[in-house]
Design an enzyme around this catalytic site. Structure first.
Site, PDB file in Angstrom:
ATOM      1  N   ASP A   1       0.853  -1.182   0.000  1.00 28.70           N
ATOM      2  CA  ASP A   1       0.000   0.000   0.000  1.00 28.70           C
ATOM      3  C   ASP A   1       0.896   1.242   0.000  1.00 28.70           C
ATOM      4  O   ASP A   1       1.812   1.356   0.831  1.00 28.70           O
ATOM      5  CB  ASP A   1      -0.895   0.003   1.249  1.00 28.70           C
TER       6      ASP A   1
ATOM      7  N   ASN B   1      -3.033  12.858  -4.008  1.00 33.47           N
ATOM      8  CA  ASN B   1      -4.170  13.267  -4.843  1.00 33.47           C
ATOM      9  C   ASN B   1      -4.745  14.613  -4.379  1.00 33.47           C
ATOM     10  O   ASN B   1      -5.091  15.470  -5.195  1.00 33.47           O
ATOM     11  CB  ASN B   1      -5.261  12.197  -4.813  1.00 33.47           C
TER      12      ASN B   1
ATOM     13  N   HIS C   1      -4.918  14.486  -9.293  1.00 36.84           N
ATOM     14  CA  HIS C   1      -4.995  13.085  -9.705  1.00 36.84           C
ATOM     15  C   HIS C   1      -3.964  12.742 -10.777  1.00 36.84           C
ATOM     16  O   HIS C   1      -3.557  11.579 -10.899  1.00 36.84           O
ATOM     17  CB  HIS C   1      -6.406  12.764 -10.211  1.00 36.84           C
TER      18      HIS C   1
ATOM     19  N   ASP D   1      -1.728   9.507 -10.580  1.00 29.54           N
ATOM     20  CA  ASP D   1      -1.598   8.525 -11.665  1.00 29.54           C
ATOM     21  C   ASP D   1      -0.131   8.288 -12.016  1.00 29.54           C
ATOM     22  O   ASP D   1       0.264   7.161 -12.333  1.00 29.54           O
ATOM     23  CB  ASP D   1      -2.357   9.006 -12.905  1.00 29.54           C
TER      24      ASP D   1
ATOM     25  N   GLU E   1      -4.589   2.411  -4.501  1.00 25.76           N
ATOM     26  CA  GLU E   1      -3.139   2.498  -4.333  1.00 25.76           C
ATOM     27  C   GLU E   1      -2.551   1.205  -3.788  1.00 25.76           C
ATOM     28  O   GLU E   1      -1.392   1.169  -3.375  1.00 25.76           O
ATOM     29  CB  GLU E   1      -2.780   3.659  -3.402  1.00 25.76           C
TER      30      GLU E   1
END
Length: 294
Positions: free
Chosen positions: A162, A170, A175, A179, A205
């Protein structure tokens, strides 16, 4: 079919296709047997010689008018065996041209059908592979993970990774930056693992890795190596800091695979609660002490 088999797979393939006809002719053993066997042999020979020029193995290769001389060459002596039969020359002159035209036309039709079907199968395989890939990271997706998890073997290990504080990336950087981080993780996992191991984007994630056949000490070493390598990665975007991951690991011991997933999740939860940027190997809880008797 004999010509197509030979042009596609070589003389051995052509012979395999011809075996039923050869067997039938030998079983009947009449005046046409010798002429049929000779014609089959000559057909396989000419198709073998013509095969490199036609190259039908190419996926998008369809016969066209430019191939007509080579296709005609394949069948140019197809009826030559009839010459050795009674009244062979007369028979040859009567059937040669119709047989040549039918075979040439038949090969065009048959090859077009085969190539069309192969194109459909290729498209289906590509679509099937893409349906099991995560478009953003290029790793296998959750669908593929669920299938592979069900096939987990004793001794294999599941890692759950994680990205730490991903929501903040974010929220503060957008975003697009998030990404970029996910793509970088996908690139890293795709290159850092052994060929026998598998990496997946589990969702959001979270990532998953299946390690094949490692003992618990080496699992801990691999988890720690991955954690340190992620922390050493350059930022995925100029405005970002290096990322870290928390890792939970569980060795599959033969119980239901969903239990292994649950154990890896519990180990990941302990890694995150323990301060993040660390790896934890799940261990069964110690047995409860025996109850005291009165």
């Amino acid at each position: 079919p004999i010509a197509l088999g030979t042009l596609w797979g070589g003389p051995l393939a052509g012979l395999v296709v011809a075996l039923p006809l050869i067997g039938l002719r030998v079983y009947e053993m009449n005046s046409g047997t010798l002429s049929a066997l000779i014609s089959i042999g000559v057909l396989i020979l000419l198709a073998t010689l013509t095969r490199p020029g036609l190259n039908l193995r190419h996926r998008n290769r369809y016969l066209n008018l430019r191939d007509l001389p080579r296709v005609t060459q394949v069948f140019s002596l197809n009826a030559i065996g009839t010459v050795f039969a009674v009244n062979g020359v007369a028979t040859f002159s009567q059937i040669y041209l119709p047989l040549l035209i039918m075979n040439v036309a038949g090969l065009y039709v048959a090859s077009a059908v085969v190539q069309h079907r192969l194109g459909i199968l290729s498209t289906f395989r590509t679509a099937l592979a893409q349906s099991r890939l995560d478009a953003l990271t290029g790793l296998a997706n959750r669908r593929q993970f669920d299938e592979d998890l069900a096939e987990l073997q004793p001794g294999e290990t599941l890692l759950m990774l994680d990205i730490d504080h991903f929501k903040a990336i974010n929220d503060f950087h957008g975003h697009a930056a998030g990404d970029a981080v996910l793509r970088e993780m996908g690139r890293f996992l795709g290159s850092a693992l052994r060929g026998s191991d598998s990496a997946y984007r589990f969702g959001g994630e979270e990532f998953a890795v299946i390690l094949r056949g490692d003992s618990p000490p080496s699992v801990t070493q691999i988890s720690e190596r991955l954690r340190r390598q992620v922390a050493a990665l350059p930022p995925a975007a100029p405005s970002l800091r290096p990322i870290t991951v928390s890792i939970g690991a569980a060795v599959h011991t033969g119980h239901p695979p969903q239990d292994t997933l649950r154990h890896a999740d519990q180990a990941l939860y302990r890694a995150k609660n323990g301060g993040r940027n660390r790896s934890v190997l799940w261990e069964p809880p110690p047995p409860a002490p025996p109850a005291e008797t009165a």
